[in-house]
Scaffold this motif. Structure first.
Motif, PDB file in Angstrom:
ATOM      1  N   PRO A 151       0.822  -1.229   0.000  1.00  0.00           N
ATOM      2  CA  PRO A 151       0.000   0.000   0.000  1.00  0.00           C
ATOM      3  C   PRO A 151       0.853   1.275   0.000  1.00  0.00           C
ATOM      4  O   PRO A 151       0.546   2.239  -0.701  1.00  0.00           O
ATOM      5  CB  PRO A 151      -0.807  -0.108   1.293  1.00  0.00           C
ATOM      6  N   TRP A 152       1.957   1.253   0.757  1.00  0.00           N
ATOM      7  CA  TRP A 152       2.873   2.393   0.769  1.00  0.00           C
ATOM      8  C   TRP A 152       3.469   2.592  -0.624  1.00  0.00           C
ATOM      9  O   TRP A 152       3.579   3.700  -1.126  1.00  0.00           O
ATOM     10  CB  TRP A 152       4.026   2.157   1.747  1.00  0.00           C
ATOM     11  N   GLY A 153       3.865   1.479  -1.210  1.00  0.00           N
ATOM     12  CA  GLY A 153       4.452   1.511  -2.544  1.00  0.00           C
ATOM     13  C   GLY A 153       3.495   2.131  -3.540  1.00  0.00           C
ATOM     14  O   GLY A 153       3.883   2.950  -4.369  1.00  0.00           O
ATOM     15  N   MET A 154       2.209   1.758  -3.437  1.00  0.00           N
ATOM     16  CA  MET A 154       1.237   2.281  -4.387  1.00  0.00           C
ATOM     17  C   MET A 154       1.004   3.776  -4.182  1.00  0.00           C
ATOM     18  O   MET A 154       0.871   4.530  -5.147  1.00  0.00           O
ATOM     19  CB  MET A 154      -0.082   1.511  -4.285  1.00  0.00           C
ATOM     20  N   SER A 155       0.974   4.219  -2.925  1.00  0.00           N
ATOM     21  CA  SER A 155       0.765   5.656  -2.678  1.00  0.00           C
ATOM     22  C   SER A 155       1.945   6.457  -3.199  1.00  0.00           C
ATOM     23  O   SER A 155       1.779   7.485  -3.862  1.00  0.00           O
ATOM     24  CB  SER A 155       0.601   5.942  -1.182  1.00  0.00           C
ATOM     25  N   ALA A 156       3.169   6.007  -2.888  1.00  0.00           N
ATOM     26  CA  ALA A 156       4.352   6.757  -3.314  1.00  0.00           C
ATOM     27  C   ALA A 156       4.505   6.734  -4.835  1.00  0.00           C
ATOM     28  O   ALA A 156       5.031   7.678  -5.421  1.00  0.00           O
ATOM     29  CB  ALA A 156       5.602   6.202  -2.641  1.00  0.00           C
ATOM     30  N   ALA A 160       5.519   9.550  -7.740  1.00  0.00           N
ATOM     31  CA  ALA A 160       6.517   9.348  -8.793  1.00  0.00           C
ATOM     32  C   ALA A 160       5.911   9.635 -10.162  1.00  0.00           C
ATOM     33  O   ALA A 160       6.507  10.324 -11.000  1.00  0.00           O
ATOM     34  CB  ALA A 160       7.054   7.917  -8.746  1.00  0.00           C
ATOM     35  N   GLY A 161       4.698   9.135 -10.393  1.00  0.00           N
ATOM     36  CA  GLY A 161       4.017   9.348 -11.666  1.00  0.00           C
ATOM     37  C   GLY A 161       3.684  10.815 -11.878  1.00  0.00           C
ATOM     38  O   GLY A 161       3.778  11.346 -12.993  1.00  0.00           O
ATOM     39  N   ASN A 162       3.297  11.454 -10.782  1.00  0.00           N
ATOM     40  CA  ASN A 162       2.953  12.866 -10.846  1.00  0.00           C
ATOM     41  C   ASN A 162       4.138  13.720 -11.269  1.00  0.00           C
ATOM     42  O   ASN A 162       4.029  14.584 -12.143  1.00  0.00           O
ATOM     43  CB  ASN A 162       2.479  13.287  -9.445  1.00  0.00           C
ATOM     44  N   LEU A 163       5.309  13.468 -10.666  1.00  0.00           N
ATOM     45  CA  LEU A 163       6.530  14.192 -11.035  1.00  0.00           C
ATOM     46  C   LEU A 163       6.882  13.929 -12.487  1.00  0.00           C
ATOM     47  O   LEU A 163       7.268  14.827 -13.233  1.00  0.00           O
ATOM     48  CB  LEU A 163       7.700  13.754 -10.149  1.00  0.00           C
ATOM     49  N   ALA A 164       6.722  12.666 -12.899  1.00  0.00           N
ATOM     50  CA  ALA A 164       7.052  12.298 -14.276  1.00  0.00           C
ATOM     51  C   ALA A 164       6.168  13.062 -15.253  1.00  0.00           C
ATOM     52  O   ALA A 164       6.644  13.626 -16.236  1.00  0.00           O
ATOM     53  CB  ALA A 164       6.895  10.793 -14.477  1.00  0.00           C
TER      54      ALA A 164
END
Lengths: 267, 119
Positions: A151-156, A160-164
């Motif tokens: 779940p942490w991985g999915m939130s972070a 990451a996608g947002n910055l990309a």
């Protein structure tokens, strides 16, 4: 002739980026905007196109070795593509200047993050969550592992996608440490899986940029071709250069670029 | 699902990903290199806008730089879309419905982005 200048710059950035294991966008975007007078959003669009190209090329190598964890990649890709979509929408609506300031902040973070990377592939175990295995190319031993804190991985991954999507950088900068340190997967598998994901992520925001007319062939094509060629040359040249010196020089350049981008944005 | 069948499913996916990537990348790189060559040979400059799909196909067939370059960009951006679509088909063949769902959701978000760009 400007296209040839961009092509040459992109080859050099592709070589250095692949030697240091970072995406080219972090250095290409400042060079395009600061020295070649390319508008910020056009530079981001060009970087996204080159991210798709290099991710696809690198996957040809990784996929053959079984290092990429496709199921995990697809799972995390749910939030990463959502992040890329939102990031892309933000980018088309805010000013190029604001994007430059955010970009400068990420450059500073990246320059420091480059020094502290865990290079440890031992001690990983199956966890019962998305367990898989690969054959280590050096030792020829099978490495079996699972992931933790999904779940942490999915939130972070959303971040990451947002910055990309917003800044045109690959997102591996966030994704690799996330998979390695938080989700506790081996570094090699983290690199391969992150690489698999950034192509899909970049294509998501590139599709949006494309529709808004922010992909300029005259900038994007020489950038993509140059980085693609450079990334193939980099690993072949790596043995001949002192990588610690190169890394140090690169970190300095990133900090100088960050300062210049902020100066250009607020001037 | 047993360990063995999961492994073979992963191998099927890897092989499919490998093919889609190799073909997509080869087509787009060829089109882009041909486009740059045509541009430099014709008027020493590259176009600044991407053509519509119809115009790109028409101009590309005439080996004009702007058509070839736009087609190269389409091929490159479409490669990850095809890769995700192919994964859905492989997961479906393996009857792994959970991952069919996950991958379809990813594709839906990608298509939403393409659509939002047109608004």
């Amino acid at each position: 002739m400007e296209a040839l200048v961009i092509l040459a710059v992109a080859v050099v950035v592709g070589v250095i980026g692949s030697m240091l294991g970072i995406g080219g966008g972090l250095v290409l975007i400042p060079i395009l905007t600061l020295f070649l007078d390319v508008p910020m959003k056009t530079a981001i669009g060009a970087s996204l196109v080159s991210v798709i190209a290099t991710s696809s090329a690198a996957q040809l190598v990784y996929v053959g070795r079984g290092l990429t964890h496709t199921r995990l990649g697809m799972t995390l890709e749910i939030t990463t593509t959502m992040g890329a979509l939102v990031g892309g929408l933000i980018a088309v609506h805010v000013s190029g200047r604001s994007l430059q300031v955010v970009f400068a902040a990420i450059l500073v973070y990246a320059a420091f993050a480059m020094s502290s990377r865990r290079v440890d592939d031992a001690g990983f175990v199956p966890t019962g969550v998305l367990d898989t295995s690969y054959i280590d190319p050096r030792s020829n031993a099978a490495v079996a592992y699972g992931v933790r804190r999904l779940p942490w991985g999915m939130s972070a991954s959303f971040v990451a996608g947002n910055l990309a999507g917003m800044l045109g950088v690959g997102g591996g900068l966030v994704q690799v440490p996330l998979m390695n340190l938080v989700m506790e997967m081996p570094l090699k598998a983290a690199f391969a899986t992150s690489n698999f994901m950034i192509g899909v992520t970049a294509a998501t925001s590139a599709a949006l940029y494309f529709g808004r007319g922010l992909i300029d062939p005259h900038v994007a094509i020489p950038t993509a071709l140059g980085v693609l060629v450079g990334a193939q040359l980099g690993p072949r040249l790596a043995g001949r250069m002192h990588s610690a010196t190169l890394r140090w020089a690169f970190q300095l350049v990133m900090l100088v670029f960050a300062a210049q981008m902020i100066w250009k944005a607020v001037r | 699902m047993s360990d063995r069948s999961r492994r073979s499913a992963a191998e099927t996916i890897n092989l499919m990903v490998h093919r889609v990537l190799a073909v997509g990348l080869a087509i787009s790189a060829t089109l882009m290199i041909a486009g740059v060559a045509a541009g430099l040979a014709q008027d020493q400059s590259l176009p600044k806008v991407v053509l519509s799909v119809g115009a790109a196909l028409r101009r590309g067939a005439q080996l004009q730089a702007d058509g070839l370059l736009s087609l190269g960009l389409f091929a490159l951006i479409l490669t990850p879309f095809l890769r995700v679509t192919g994964s859905i088909m492989v997961f479906a063949k393996e009857r792994d419905w959970r991952y069919v769902g996950i991958t379809m959701l990813v594709l839906a978000i990608m298509i939403a982005s393409l659509w939002l760009g047109q608004l």
